[in-house]
Design a protein around this motif. Structure first.
Motif, PDB file in Angstrom:
ATOM      1  N   TYR A 288      12.307  -2.249  65.191  1.00  0.00           N
ATOM      2  CA  TYR A 288      11.951  -1.324  66.187  1.00  0.00           C
ATOM      3  C   TYR A 288      11.618  -0.311  65.440  1.00  0.00           C
ATOM      4  O   TYR A 288      11.610   0.596  67.215  1.00  0.00           O
ATOM      5  N   ILE A 289      11.048   0.196  65.163  1.00  0.00           N
ATOM      6  CA  ILE A 289      10.188   1.898  64.732  1.00  0.00           C
ATOM      7  C   ILE A 289       9.317   1.358  64.254  1.00  0.00           C
ATOM      8  O   ILE A 289       8.765   1.111  63.227  1.00  0.00           O
ATOM      9  N   PRO A 290       7.800   2.020  65.483  1.00  0.00           N
ATOM     10  CA  PRO A 290       7.089   1.611  64.950  1.00  0.00           C
ATOM     11  C   PRO A 290       6.137   3.076  64.556  1.00  0.00           C
ATOM     12  O   PRO A 290       5.003   3.081  64.902  1.00  0.00           O
ATOM     13  N   LEU A 291       6.812   3.613  63.718  1.00  0.00           N
ATOM     14  CA  LEU A 291       6.633   4.954  62.908  1.00  0.00           C
ATOM     15  C   LEU A 291       6.219   4.376  61.381  1.00  0.00           C
ATOM     16  O   LEU A 291       6.623   4.032  60.205  1.00  0.00           O
ATOM     17  N   SER A 292       5.133   5.068  60.999  1.00  0.00           N
ATOM     18  CA  SER A 292       4.994   4.412  59.512  1.00  0.00           C
ATOM     19  C   SER A 292       5.494   5.831  58.355  1.00  0.00           C
ATOM     20  O   SER A 292       5.434   7.044  59.221  1.00  0.00           O
ATOM     21  N   PRO A 293       6.191   5.907  57.255  1.00  0.00           N
ATOM     22  CA  PRO A 293       6.565   6.530  56.300  1.00  0.00           C
ATOM     23  C   PRO A 293       5.227   7.851  57.031  1.00  0.00           C
ATOM     24  O   PRO A 293       5.133   8.519  57.290  1.00  0.00           O
ATOM     25  N   ALA A 294       3.948   7.584  56.611  1.00  0.00           N
ATOM     26  CA  ALA A 294       2.842   9.111  56.639  1.00  0.00           C
ATOM     27  C   ALA A 294       2.822   9.330  58.311  1.00  0.00           C
ATOM     28  O   ALA A 294       2.698  10.150  58.417  1.00  0.00           O
ATOM     29  N   ASP A 295       3.818   8.430  59.226  1.00  0.00           N
ATOM     30  CA  ASP A 295       3.188   8.852  60.482  1.00  0.00           C
ATOM     31  C   ASP A 295       4.214  10.356  60.628  1.00  0.00           C
ATOM     32  O   ASP A 295       4.211  10.926  61.108  1.00  0.00           O
ATOM     33  N   ILE A 296       5.330   9.295  60.429  1.00  0.00           N
ATOM     34  CA  ILE A 296       6.642  10.632  60.073  1.00  0.00           C
ATOM     35  C   ILE A 296       6.225  11.677  59.188  1.00  0.00           C
ATOM     36  O   ILE A 296       6.777  13.062  60.041  1.00  0.00           O
ATOM     37  N   GLU A 297       5.338  11.671  58.037  1.00  0.00           N
ATOM     38  CA  GLU A 297       5.403  13.563  57.211  1.00  0.00           C
ATOM     39  C   GLU A 297       4.429  14.101  58.649  1.00  0.00           C
ATOM     40  O   GLU A 297       3.931  15.224  58.419  1.00  0.00           O
ATOM     41  N   GLU A 298       2.848  13.466  59.105  1.00  0.00           N
ATOM     42  CA  GLU A 298       2.666  14.714  59.674  1.00  0.00           C
ATOM     43  C   GLU A 298       3.198  14.698  60.863  1.00  0.00           C
ATOM     44  O   GLU A 298       3.210  16.241  61.210  1.00  0.00           O
ATOM     45  N   MET A 299       4.120  14.211  61.418  1.00  0.00           N
ATOM     46  CA  MET A 299       5.321  14.251  62.747  1.00  0.00           C
ATOM     47  C   MET A 299       5.752  15.873  62.322  1.00  0.00           C
ATOM     48  O   MET A 299       5.975  16.923  62.949  1.00  0.00           O
ATOM     49  N   LEU A 300       6.476  15.981  61.339  1.00  0.00           N
ATOM     50  CA  LEU A 300       7.100  16.491  60.518  1.00  0.00           C
ATOM     51  C   LEU A 300       6.851  18.184  60.460  1.00  0.00           C
ATOM     52  O   LEU A 300       6.744  18.926  60.405  1.00  0.00           O
ATOM     53  N   ARG A 301       5.790  17.735  59.629  1.00  0.00           N
ATOM     54  CA  ARG A 301       4.182  19.143  59.369  1.00  0.00           C
ATOM     55  C   ARG A 301       4.147  19.536  60.738  1.00  0.00           C
ATOM     56  O   ARG A 301       4.080  20.624  60.681  1.00  0.00           O
ATOM     57  N   ARG A 302       3.514  18.950  61.441  1.00  0.00           N
ATOM     58  CA  ARG A 302       3.271  19.410  63.255  1.00  0.00           C
ATOM     59  C   ARG A 302       4.014  20.421  63.462  1.00  0.00           C
ATOM     60  O   ARG A 302       4.085  21.533  64.024  1.00  0.00           O
ATOM     61  N   ILE A 303       5.549  19.684  63.611  1.00  0.00           N
ATOM     62  CA  ILE A 303       6.762  20.239  63.719  1.00  0.00           C
ATOM     63  C   ILE A 303       7.332  21.600  63.587  1.00  0.00           C
ATOM     64  O   ILE A 303       7.430  22.334  63.834  1.00  0.00           O
ATOM     65  N   GLY A 304       6.810  21.457  61.575  1.00  0.00           N
ATOM     66  CA  GLY A 304       6.382  22.373  60.679  1.00  0.00           C
ATOM     67  C   GLY A 304       8.464  23.118  60.334  1.00  0.00           C
ATOM     68  O   GLY A 304       8.946  23.674  60.130  1.00  0.00           O
ATOM     69  N   VAL A 305       8.774  21.604  60.641  1.00  0.00           N
ATOM     70  CA  VAL A 305       9.727  21.196  59.551  1.00  0.00           C
ATOM     71  C   VAL A 305      10.010  20.293  58.377  1.00  0.00           C
ATOM     72  O   VAL A 305       8.923  19.905  57.781  1.00  0.00           O
TER      73      VAL A 305
END
Ligand SMILES: Cc1ncc(COP(=O)(O)O)c(C=O)c1O
Ligand SMILES: Cc1ncc(COP(=O)(O)O)c(C=O)c1O
Lengths: 449, 481, 449, 481
Positions: free
Chosen positions: A3-20
């Motif tokens: 039920y989670i549509p994020l790939s590990p790469a997506d998560i990485e990129e999002m964390l980077r944008r957030i800055g954590v």
């Protein structure tokens, strides 16, 4: 996880944008001392095939559906046309929420508007709301509503009102300095005991709540009772627990009810072990501002075209907070949708025919059963699709014997009415073939011979 | 030019029909109703054929935005994906066909299922007992507050007042009120959380309970929850937690471990049961062991190897609805928990929080953020900047529709004027989030450059902006022909 | 009648507009002598409740589903995720027709385009069509296609190709001056007998058709056979009857097949007593103009946006009439939709895992069964999810005994292969738990002890 | 601005998934495939989550017009309402779960069902036997022509030629061709029907059969069918009838009574099974008793009180597909016939013809009608008048889309240049017909006043007009990344 549509790469990129660096950093606001660190002690996750197997197992542990059953008592087995399932299972109906944004919810809103209209037509009253939780809380809401309209300290309820409804009303009002009193049923007819009502009605009664057909299946002729209530300035609240009866019996509006409410399960909702069901409520126009729950209304869009919106929300909790007409927020919209599909599919002829067959078959069963020595009719007078028989052998014993023959003969009344401890409430609807009714009759005959 | 679906009453034609029953198979008796006149007709009731029924509802359905079609970041509502297998298992015949008045021996599967979910919710929340009877969150609140009242009454005094933060959802004060309490608002502090000083001041011996939402409706964790509980308990009150926002915390924080006496959950939020266009949901209530005797009836218990219904509970608040709750909703929620397991549930919270923070970070600076405390599962912006151009939250919302996106929540929290409460949930992909962010950024530019565009939005929906004021002023609440 | 949306008043008005008095006047063009006047001798019409009961009765007359079954032989029981039913039952997928009007059929068209791509990826070939009727006719179409590409008079088919597929090919070509010859299977391995192929292959062979995994479940290593065929200028047609195998086994493109075709039932279609199923076909790009059936292609709209259309219809009957590449018109689009949902849901990991579990479980069953004295493995070499065992007692007798224990052990080969009259074809998929496999083993053990 | 749904391959992301199996429960053996290398990956195969699967297909679905949402007067396709209860009964577990290789004793329900429909189709058509094996109309044609060929071969000579009217559907000549016959076209006469003189001339001893469609694709009844049969039979040929248009005739005319030797029906037309976006359908073939021995195998017969499969039929044309036909389609068609009964089926034909004539009457004079013989279930207009303004049938069709209506058939009959073949079916309400008529009349005016508007249509669809020529010229038939 499926039920989670994020790939590990997506998560990485999002964390980077957030800055954590890691997701856990986002939970920094939870003090360590109070964070739950261990895994929850839940069973290991099930894959879809395992899940299906698990629930098939539970479903099969229920054996009720293997019996021919004559249970009613507030939940009724009626035929549901295939279109009801087909249409109501569409994602566009199942997965939106309350139509707060009308421009993207016209489907839901127009259907609520149609549903409200159908409920008004059926009850013979002026306005209706979009749904309440179920029959019993609808009755409780009606009492609270009546008390807002007529702030008086006493509430009368017919003892022939569904016992669970009476209990729920009691739960709702006991913290509100209101007093609940029962009006007896006539020992012969099972209907409202007018003498008792006369005795109890007074100018400090906010409302009299009664059910028709009542819990014993007896069809009330409530006009006189309603007059008595009105004469003292109180409100008459009619409860309908078996909504199909509205296809044939006089509507609450015709005998002067101020509020009609009840259970809409009969309109296309499977028995489902008691829920989700559908609380409905209709009333006279003048009480509009006191009606609980959502209401859809017609309006125009910026180009002058007709459209629908939720309206009169100043009655509601999200605007009025503690001064709202009810605390209800999430209601039973999808059940109301099913009711609308059901009713529009049946139409006036279909609904009437369904009600008529209930009437005919129940009376056929009543006549056949009461021709058995040892089985007697408990109350005189017209019934709809339920009736009470008095048995000359212990009800539990009879019930157990019939269960062995694959039959559930009805609902034993003792628990709710000690005074009717030798009585059984039997329900027969259009889903019972003559053959199955005859089978019941024969089985009862055998038990008594 | 796009055709509009008429009301069913406008399609109706005398003699059309969509349904017939088999012929009556018992001898007919025309004198069954005695002096009662059966109704001859139902004025206005529609007559249509089956193809018309199907077109009518199919066409209407397509005018809805929904989770199955659209990003639906309606804050506080947790509009997550509703797993389809849960619908399937909830339609198994043993569940659908079972009668609520059936002898308990014949419905042991149902009772086991309910019991199972009660137990698992205890594990998830740390509460000691659960009732699954309440039909929705608000019904859970009412049930929970009744339990509190009953418990305090038993202690000797039900007390008079319930404290509720100003950020709370409207059902909180309303539920407290129906339960016979007066409501006092606690102001939020600058961090957007409960002001402990204020609480200390207001938490008198008159106060029955504090109703706290955690994370609160700003998406901010009430980190002093422990201290809050202490204060409330010290003064003899009880702590109610509105768990509607548990999606942020599941597997991370168990309210029962930290002084919460009563908690309600929304199965139709955290546990992925579909919202159905407004319901049904379910609002289970968890309590401490001390409060167990006050739970509503029936309570399911094990007795001699089988499950039975206990209704003989003298301290119980009584019955809060008929039968056993919104049973099919319970089935779906159980399916959800069993599918996810401990790790899956934790991941839900983690990704829900990740997604919300991704949006927050991407819009911060462009939209005003009144409270800058860390966000969990949602973030609440406001229209403060755009209002300078005369653009309000509703205009932004309606413009989002043109981009194929469902608007955020705007009706609360009341402490953020012109709120845009955005809850993406964990079931949105990065592409969906990016599309939303992109639209929000464009709209911010449009607000600068062409505010009229927003004020007239939506331009591309099934209808243009609807006049809600007119609807309330001249209520037309049913078709009259 | 429920399906007719005209009221009597509507009909009147329409007749008036047309200018006739009664509907019958519209049938004036049917000479009286040939008009059917009486009522058709059909059973009286059933209402919906009666209809449902009638079919429930027929459904219950099938008892197959009460058995634990190890039948394969061209139809395979696989798990179907709930989303497949949920999505494919939407009216927007069920009730449109062939997307002749692309602007109002982008959903159907884009899904066909995705489906074609998935089939290409799975088969390792360049292009694929939108669907054919089912596996056997797909194989027959492949033969006709091969013959158009290589107009030569002989067709070779492996005897290990599904017997019904061979029969259908025979039916299709017998009127076309083509000659069909069988290539034997190796008596030890059950695979293509390369010596026999060498003997029969020649420059007048248009195509050699073989199946892998073949009808005995044996996984072929067809590269050498394909080379032999190519060396004589013929085409190699690979048939896949068990599509899930494509998740794990080398794709037809990898061993040089020119055309791959077969049965897609395993991709999300219930067994359904044999239909509707899904014929699929893929081939090398150069054969595009000879491919039968619909094909979706990508294009642009007037504003330059990507969209999809049916294309290359000059191959088809509605343009080319008797010169078309096939007579197919209505195909199995909805089954292809289900396959697309199924495959996109499983993804590469899910499909591989499903195939892998089939491999593991079937081999586990094979090993366990053949450890029973009296049960022997018939062929050596790798299998996928089916295998042949030779029984030392009459197959029919064993089968009957197992049926009494609630088991259907497999498909007796005698009817199709007299030379294998003591043999049983057993299929085990991911839907068989270890427990059920062990139950089979135990039951067989008992029969042999 | 409306968002377009990407290809699944564009949504894919490594590591996303929507499905898992339970862990393997047998001992794992890694050496099972011998020298065969299992494939390591499937290049390009998409990886997405379950919420993305659901959105993808739900969104795509909404871009389709379909019978459930729209008037769909696609001529010759009989796009009638598909009853929902038929879907329900076709999903009963006894049908869905039964294996085609199951021992016949365990699937007697299925065999009884097939047999029942065979028998009822005989009653409806007057044919003497039916096979339900063919998967669609064209497959039925092929099967039927094979039967004819086998019968003539048995008589001594399969003959060489099949006669087919120029108005026939493309599958007719194609099927005859695959069956090894040469095709000769018979020209239609001015009435739009078979020219008897021409038939007499062409019907030589070389001719195996005439394939006639009745009513033909102009919607006109071949009223000389009796005489046609005589001519064909006199010269030793057989008469094939394409029954795709039986919706016009059911309960009014039984082909088997009037010299038709072989007939196919389309269950997905006349008998209301859904078209599924292009299939599956079913094309049962009925034959005279003389031709019964040639039916494809298996044939279901009754033997010792139970139903069995007869495959030992020496004269049979053989097997035309695997197993027993599109079984679930058969279930739905049987449900349809049982629901309607004799009166209901006749009413179908009557209202289908009424609706078509209502449209014809309303558009006559505005659109050109090449053949003015009476229409049955459909009417074929042309763009002849509009072409004066440069407007073709396709422009009219695409403009209808803007009005929310599905266009008529245009690809045939080939004898009407610029055809607009309109078949409303009996399941359309007067309101739907009126909306269509109204749109067609408006479009005719638009063609006069603003032909460009039509040539650029559609303006309000999910896409603008698509370039079919470019698609065929540079075929892009799969995603390549
Ligand atoms: C924070 C909060 N509390 C309570 C509720 C009430 O829940 P329900 O709508 O299920 O009654 C909601 C619902 O939106 C909510 O968001
Ligand atoms: C007149 C006619 N004959 C035959 C066919 C072929 O039927 P099918 O598409 O089922 O193969 C059609 C289909 O459109 C048709 O209209």
């Amino acid at each position: 996880m499926a039920y989670i549509p994020l790939s590990p790469a997506d998560i990485e990129e999002m964390l980077r944008r957030i800055g954590v660096e890691k997701i856990d950093d986002l939970f920094g606001c939870l003090p360590e001392e109070i964070r739950w660190e261990g895994p929850l002690e839940l069973p290991p996750p099930l894959t879809e095939p395992e899940l299906v197997r698990y629930f098939e197992g539970l479903s099969a542990k229920n054996t009720y559906q293997q019996y021919a059953s004559f249970l009613g008592a507030g939940a009724y087995q009626h035929f549901i046309p295939a279109v009801v399932d087909y249409l109501s299972s569409r994602g566009e109906f199942l997965t939106p929420y309350t139509p707060y944004q009308p421009e993207v919810s016209q489907g839901t809103l127009q259907i609520i508007f149609e549903y409200q209209t159908l409920i008004c037509q059926l009850t013979g009253l002026d306005i209706a709301n979009a749904s309440l939780y179920e029959g019993a809380t609808a009755a409780a809401e009606a009492v609270l509503m009546a008390e807002r309209i007529k702030p008086r300290p006493r509430i009368l309820v017919a003892r022939s009102l569904h016992p669970q409804y009476r209990q729920v009303i009691n739960t709702y009002i006991r913290n509100l300095q209101l007093e609940l009193e029962e009006v007896a049923f006539d020992a012969e007819s099972g209907r409202i005991d007018l003498d008792d009502l006369k005795k109890k009605i007074s100018e400090d009664v906010a409302a009299f709540v009664f059910q028709s057909p009542n819990f014993f299946g007896a069809v009330e002729e409530p006009a006189e009772a309603v007059s008595l209530v009105h004469a003292k300035g109180g409100l008459a609240v009619a409860v309908i627990a078996e909504a199909v009866s509205l296809g044939l019996l006089p509507p609450p509006g015709s005998y002067g009810a101020d509020i009609a409410c009840g259970e809409g399960q009969s309109f296309g909702l499977p028995l489902s072990f008691g829920g989700p069901y559908l609380g409905f409520m209709a009333c006279r126009e003048e009480f509009l501002r006191q009606l609980p729950g959502r209401i859809a209304g017609q309006t125009k869009d910026a180009e002058g075209r007709t459209g629908y919106v939720l309206t009169l929300s100043t009655r509601e909790q999200h605007i009025r907070r503690e001064k709202a007409t009810s605390n209800i927020c999430t209601n039973q919209a999808w059940c109301a949708l099913r009711a609308a599909i059901f009713l529009e599919t049946l139409g006036p002829q279909g609904l009437r025919e369904m009600a008529y067959q209930n009437l005919q078959k129940a009376n056929y069963g009543l006549e056949r059963l009461t021709s058995i020595p040892g089985v007697r009719r408990r109350f005189v007078g017209p019934i709809f699709n339920e009736f009470v028989v008095r048995l000359e052998k212990p009800v539990a014993e009879i019930g157990n014997k019939l269960i062995k023959s694959g039959l559930i003969a009805g609902y034993p009344l003792e628990k709710d009415y000690p005074e009717l401890k030798d009585c059984l409430l039997v329900c027969i609807t259009e889903t019972h073939s003559k053959e199955i009714i005859d089978r019941l009759v024969q089985a009862v005959e055998e038990v008594f011979s | 030019m796009s055709r509009r679906e008429p009301l069913v009453f406008e399609i109706s034609g005398p003699g059309k029909k969509a349904f017939s029953l088999p012929p009556l198979d018992v001898p007919e008796n025309r004198e069954l109703l005695g002096s009662i006149q059966p109704r001859e007709e139902i004025p206005g009731f529609p007559e249509i054929s089956e193809p018309e029924v199907v077109r009518h509802f199919t066409r209407l359905s397509q005018t809805n935005f929904c989770v199955d079609t659209s990003f639906y970041p309606l804050g506080s509502c947790t509009m997550k994906y509703n797993p389809k297998v849960n619908e399937k298992v909830a339609s198994l015949p043993g569940f659908l066909l079972s009668h609520p008045q059936a002898p308990v021996d014949l419905v042991q599967g149902n009772l086991e299922l309910i019991k199972k979910l009660e137990e698992l919710l205890c594990v998830v929340t740390g509460m000691s007992h659960f009732t699954l009877l309440p039909a929705a969150g608000a019904h859970g609140e009412l049930t929970g507050m009744m339990i509190i009242r009953a418990a305090l009454t038993r202690r000797g005094n039900p007390r008079k007042i319930v404290l509720i933060p100003d950020s709370a959802h409207g059902t909180n004060p309303s539920s407290a009120h129906i339960c016979g309490y007066q409501v006092r608002e606690i102001k939020s502090n600058e961090a957007g959380t409960i002001d402990l000083k204020d609480l200390e001041r207001m938490m008198t011996e008159e106060v029955a309970a504090l109703m706290v939402t955690n994370p609160n409706t700003l998406g901010i964790f009430e980190k002093d929850i422990h201290r809050v509980a202490e204060i409330v308990h010290d003064r003899g009150g009880l702590l109610y937690m509105d768990g509607a926002n548990m999606n942020a915390l599941i597997g991370k924080f168990r309210p029962g471990d930290h002084g919460v006496d009563v908690l309600h959950l929304n199965l139709h939020k955290t546990f992925a049961t579909p919202h159905g266009g407004g319901g049904p949901g379910a609002g289970p209530v968890g309590v401490t062991s001390e409060l167990e005797p006050f739970l509503p009836i029936p309570v399911i218990k094990r007795e001699a190897g089988k499950l039975v219904l206990d209704e003989n509970r003298p301290l119980s608040i009584g019955r809060v609805r008929s039968f056993y709750g919104n049973f099919l909703v319970v089935v779906k929620a159980l399916a959800y928990i069993l599918t996810l397991g401990a790790e899956g549930l934790k991941e839900v919270a983690e990704i829900a929080v990740l997604n919300a923070n991704y949006i927050r970070k991407s819009l911060e600076g462009v939209y005003h953020l009144k409270y800058t405390s860390p966000s969990l599962h949602e973030c609440v912006f406001s229209d403060k900047r755009q209002r300078e151009k005369g653009v309000q939250n509703i205009d932004i919302a309606k413009r989002l529709i043109d981009y194929g996106l469902h608007p955020p929540t705007m009706s609360f929290p009341l402490i953020v004027h012109g709120a845009l409460m955005i809850e993406p949930t964990e079931t949105e992909s990065k592409a969906e989030l990016d599309a939303f962010i992109d639209a929000m950024l464009r709209i911010a530019r449009e607000a600068e450059e062409n505010p009229e565009l927003l004020k007239k939005a939506p331009h591309r929906a099934y209808v243009r902006r609807l006049d809600e004021t007119a609807a309330a002023r001249n209520p037309v609440l049913r078709w009259k022909g």
